[in-house]
Design a protein around this motif. Sequence first.
Motif, PDB file in Angstrom:
ATOM      1  N   TYR A  76      -5.492   4.651  -1.348  1.00  0.00           N
ATOM      2  CA  TYR A  76      -4.218   5.177  -0.851  1.00  0.00           C
ATOM      3  C   TYR A  76      -3.574   6.120  -1.862  1.00  0.00           C
ATOM      4  N   ASN A  88       0.828  -1.212   0.000  1.00  0.00           N
ATOM      5  CA  ASN A  88       0.000   0.000   0.000  1.00  0.00           C
ATOM      6  C   ASN A  88       0.860   1.259   0.000  1.00  0.00           C
ATOM      7  N   ILE A 139      -5.775   0.047  -3.605  1.00  0.00           N
ATOM      8  CA  ILE A 139      -4.688   0.957  -3.952  1.00  0.00           C
ATOM      9  C   ILE A 139      -5.200   2.309  -4.439  1.00  0.00           C
ATOM     10  N   GLY A 165       1.018   2.737  -3.662  1.00  0.00           N
ATOM     11  CA  GLY A 165       0.189   3.932  -3.516  1.00  0.00           C
ATOM     12  C   GLY A 165       0.950   5.203  -3.837  1.00  0.00           C
TER      13      GLY A 165
END
Length: 323
Positions: free
Chosen positions: A196, A104, A193, A108
Amino acid sequence: MNQTTQLNPGLKKPQAPTKQNIGYWRQYGVFYIMMAPALLVLLLNNYLPMVGSIIAFKNVNYSTGIWDSPWVGWQNFNYLFSTTDSWNITRNTILYNVVFIILNLIVGVAFALMFNAMRSRRAAKIHQTIMFLPYFLSWVVITYLVFGFLSPEIGLMNKTILPMFGVTEEIDWYSDPTWWPLILPLVNTWKGIGYYAVLYLAAIIGIDQEYYEAATLDGASKWRQVFSITIPLIRPVIIVLTMLQIGRIFYADFGLFYQVTRNAGALYDTTLVIDTYVFQTLRVTGDFGMAAAAGLYQAVVGFVLIFVSNLIIRRISKEDALF
């Protein structure tokens, strides 16, 4: 001086509200009033139910009620650690969450940087919307999407994708636990994703463009600007989001581990986590005390981890710590 003060010289007279206190409430009182509804909801929804944690220390008897049920001390907690599966479920829960946190963060931030670098704002918004869509899908829908790929009979992996790479032998994905430590992180990252990426993108957009202009005049490349300007300035956001995930490192997304895997017993070695284990045990035994003990154990560990991680960050960089 009244009679009470004469008899008790050490007793102070009640002081009238000072002008400073009155001015403070006149200036900030409206903000307390605005906070009151949210604080009330927080109290009723988050803190008042904590009283129910006493179930973790009782042998619940429905005929006598929760309050009159006998106390059993730490017996419900011992059940979690005395079983042969305790190490397996704890290992899976922690390792999967560590992988999720890393993915993440890296993926991200990478997508946020790419969105920010796109010259067309319209195209960037379209891509953000497309990436954000899976976040709103339920795990039930995602379960059928994954099954459409991994079904042994009609799945795209066995029928189309693997033959393209010369693999003719079909894989029974729901009977082979080897692949799921890779499949589950991919599915979890694909679903979340976009969330984030948007958070990191919002932090990047808030950076003053004068930093980049000065760096460009100094001859800094795009990569140099990313590692010398963007990443350091969004570091507080990265730390906050990472700490929030660390606080839930002993929790597992029930929909991901129970529904996406279709609760296949052959996969338990790599997919059984604390949440699914407790649910299955609760469904078989109906022991709410053990389930409450597991939930309290996860909450306390998460609470401690938040403080420990914040302490470490405070030692490294006091400005980036939450408290």
